[in-house]
Design a protein around this motif. Structure first.
Motif, PDB file in Angstrom:
ATOM      1  N   GLU A 116       1.070  -1.284   0.058  1.00 43.97           N
ATOM      2  CA  GLU A 116      -0.082  -0.150  -0.039  1.00 43.97           C
ATOM      3  C   GLU A 116       0.973   1.254  -0.143  1.00 43.97           C
ATOM      4  O   GLU A 116       0.214   2.532  -0.232  1.00 43.97           O
ATOM      5  CB  GLU A 116      -0.911  -0.173   1.243  1.00 43.97           C
ATOM      6  N   ASP A 117       2.162   1.151   0.209  1.00 45.93           N
ATOM      7  CA  ASP A 117       3.025   2.578   0.302  1.00 45.93           C
ATOM      8  C   ASP A 117       3.261   2.628  -1.501  1.00 45.93           C
ATOM      9  O   ASP A 117       3.806   3.721  -1.811  1.00 45.93           O
ATOM     10  CB  ASP A 117       4.554   1.982   0.804  1.00 45.93           C
ATOM     11  N   PHE A 118       2.875   1.839  -2.308  1.00 45.56           N
ATOM     12  CA  PHE A 118       3.268   2.086  -3.767  1.00 45.56           C
ATOM     13  C   PHE A 118       2.337   3.340  -4.130  1.00 45.56           C
ATOM     14  O   PHE A 118       2.924   4.107  -4.789  1.00 45.56           O
ATOM     15  CB  PHE A 118       2.663   0.822  -4.535  1.00 45.56           C
ATOM     16  N   GLY A 119       0.922   3.774  -3.760  1.00 48.15           N
ATOM     17  CA  GLY A 119       0.583   4.902  -4.358  1.00 48.15           C
ATOM     18  C   GLY A 119       1.244   6.131  -3.811  1.00 48.15           C
ATOM     19  O   GLY A 119       1.581   6.987  -4.896  1.00 48.15           O
ATOM     20  N   PRO A 120       1.602   6.361  -2.679  1.00 48.39           N
ATOM     21  CA  PRO A 120       2.459   7.613  -2.189  1.00 48.39           C
ATOM     22  C   PRO A 120       3.881   7.490  -2.926  1.00 48.39           C
ATOM     23  O   PRO A 120       4.331   8.765  -3.134  1.00 48.39           O
ATOM     24  CB  PRO A 120       2.402   7.626  -0.713  1.00 48.39           C
ATOM     25  N   ARG A 166       9.333  -0.643  -8.879  1.00 52.38           N
ATOM     26  CA  ARG A 166      10.662  -1.493  -9.020  1.00 52.38           C
ATOM     27  C   ARG A 166      11.582  -0.831  -7.990  1.00 52.38           C
ATOM     28  O   ARG A 166      12.313  -1.482  -7.118  1.00 52.38           O
ATOM     29  CB  ARG A 166      11.460  -1.318 -10.294  1.00 52.38           C
ATOM     30  N   ARG A 167      11.474   0.601  -7.842  1.00 57.24           N
ATOM     31  CA  ARG A 167      12.132   1.119  -6.636  1.00 57.24           C
ATOM     32  C   ARG A 167      11.554   0.622  -5.286  1.00 57.24           C
ATOM     33  O   ARG A 167      12.503   0.242  -4.523  1.00 57.24           O
ATOM     34  CB  ARG A 167      12.101   2.701  -6.745  1.00 57.24           C
ATOM     35  N   LEU A 168      10.332   0.596  -5.040  1.00 60.29           N
ATOM     36  CA  LEU A 168       9.640   0.321  -3.994  1.00 60.29           C
ATOM     37  C   LEU A 168      10.270  -1.361  -3.649  1.00 60.29           C
ATOM     38  O   LEU A 168      10.573  -1.908  -2.657  1.00 60.29           O
ATOM     39  CB  LEU A 168       8.293   0.404  -4.031  1.00 60.29           C
ATOM     40  N   ALA A 169      10.220  -2.154  -4.636  1.00 63.45           N
ATOM     41  CA  ALA A 169      10.751  -3.484  -4.500  1.00 63.45           C
ATOM     42  C   ALA A 169      12.105  -3.540  -4.329  1.00 63.45           C
ATOM     43  O   ALA A 169      12.449  -4.349  -3.446  1.00 63.45           O
ATOM     44  CB  ALA A 169      10.510  -4.258  -5.887  1.00 63.45           C
ATOM     45  N   ALA A 176      12.619  -2.873  -0.391  1.00 64.05           N
ATOM     46  CA  ALA A 176      12.157  -4.024   0.259  1.00 64.05           C
ATOM     47  C   ALA A 176      13.166  -5.179   0.171  1.00 64.05           C
ATOM     48  O   ALA A 176      13.558  -5.802   1.041  1.00 64.05           O
ATOM     49  CB  ALA A 176      10.623  -4.417  -0.179  1.00 64.05           C
ATOM     50  N   GLY A 177      13.583  -5.332  -0.978  1.00 63.83           N
ATOM     51  CA  GLY A 177      14.565  -6.456  -1.203  1.00 63.83           C
ATOM     52  C   GLY A 177      15.773  -6.286  -0.766  1.00 63.83           C
ATOM     53  O   GLY A 177      16.638  -7.285  -0.658  1.00 63.83           O
ATOM     54  N   HIS A 178      16.202  -4.982  -0.448  1.00 68.13           N
ATOM     55  CA  HIS A 178      17.605  -4.600   0.072  1.00 68.13           C
ATOM     56  C   HIS A 178      17.970  -5.221   1.429  1.00 68.13           C
ATOM     57  O   HIS A 178      19.083  -5.871   1.575  1.00 68.13           O
ATOM     58  CB  HIS A 178      17.647  -3.224   0.149  1.00 68.13           C
ATOM     59  N   TRP A 179      16.653  -5.433   1.952  1.00 67.88           N
ATOM     60  CA  TRP A 179      17.012  -5.821   3.474  1.00 67.88           C
ATOM     61  C   TRP A 179      17.051  -7.716   3.322  1.00 67.88           C
ATOM     62  O   TRP A 179      18.075  -7.988   3.977  1.00 67.88           O
ATOM     63  CB  TRP A 179      15.408  -6.013   4.165  1.00 67.88           C
ATOM     64  N   VAL A 180      16.560  -8.054   2.532  1.00 64.28           N
ATOM     65  CA  VAL A 180      16.858  -9.476   2.248  1.00 64.28           C
ATOM     66  C   VAL A 180      18.093  -9.901   1.717  1.00 64.28           C
ATOM     67  O   VAL A 180      19.017 -10.727   2.472  1.00 64.28           O
ATOM     68  CB  VAL A 180      15.991 -10.016   1.322  1.00 64.28           C
ATOM     69  N   LEU A 181      18.523  -9.078   0.868  1.00 60.02           N
ATOM     70  CA  LEU A 181      20.156  -9.268   0.308  1.00 60.02           C
ATOM     71  C   LEU A 181      21.166  -8.615   1.290  1.00 60.02           C
ATOM     72  O   LEU A 181      22.237  -9.230   1.302  1.00 60.02           O
ATOM     73  CB  LEU A 181      20.256  -8.428  -0.771  1.00 60.02           C
ATOM     74  N   ASN A 182      20.961  -7.713   1.998  1.00 65.80           N
ATOM     75  CA  ASN A 182      22.080  -6.945   3.009  1.00 65.80           C
ATOM     76  C   ASN A 182      21.968  -7.125   4.439  1.00 65.80           C
ATOM     77  O   ASN A 182      22.511  -6.930   5.205  1.00 65.80           O
ATOM     78  CB  ASN A 182      22.289  -5.697   2.417  1.00 65.80           C
TER      79      ASN A 182
END
Length: 174
Positions: A19-23, A47-50, A53-59
């Motif tokens: 739901e953060d995608f809209g803003p 893609r930036r939002l993803a 979110a994905g940065h946490w998984v990778l780093n």
């Protein structure tokens, strides 16, 4: 990866949600997103939002979505960030324009700095800021950071602002 939830006086620093995608999309569609790689199409904002979110998984760390406690509104994002092609990690921040001037970025960045020093045990951290981004320069300086050097990244000029080391940061905000 469970993203730790942090709080400040007025903010909840949490993981990104769909739901953060809209803003986020509205932010990145606006010309004022220039210093954050925008403007972007809706697809690129997704893609930036993803990526955030994905940065946490990778780093094991990353930027947090910033939610105002009082209203529940998504107000921006802040935290440690290091894509694979960046020379070292940084503390980054951005607010949606309707939330400028309220001190949210300072609150979030100060809390993010504490996290990287106290939890991640980093000895140092920087913020990359384009020379024309006066508001971010003021914030970095208010946090105690100083201009260290210029560099080119992603085809644009940026200044490395070095944040205070952990011991001096504690003194400044004691």
């Amino acid at each position: 990866m469970d993203v730790p939830v942090l709080e400040t006086e007025r903010l909840i620093m949490r993981s990104f949600r769909a739901e953060d995608f809209g803003p986020m999309s509205a932010f990145f569609a606006d010309e004022r997103s220039f210093y954050y790689g925008g403007p972007l199409s809706a697809g690129d904002a997704w893609r930036r939002l993803a990526a955030y979110a994905g940065h946490w998984v990778l780093n094991g760390y990353g930027e947090w979505a910033l939610e105002e406690k009082e209203s529940g509104a998504f107000v921006g994002f802040c935290g440690p960030w290091k894509p694979g092609d960046m020379p070292e990690p940084e503390i980054a921040w951005a607010l949606l324009p309707e939330h400028y001037g309220k001190g949210f970025a300072f609150e979030a960045a100060r809390r993010a700095l504490r996290h990287v020093y106290e939890t991640l045990n980093w000895p140092t951290v920087m913020s990359l800021i384009e020379p024309g981004n006066a508001a971010s320069i003021r914030l970095a300086e208010r946090l105690g950071a100083t201009a260290e050097r210029k560099m080119e990244i992603y085809g644009r000029e940026a200044v490395v602002y070095r944040h205070l080391p952990p011991d001096l940061l504690k003194e400044q905000f004691a």
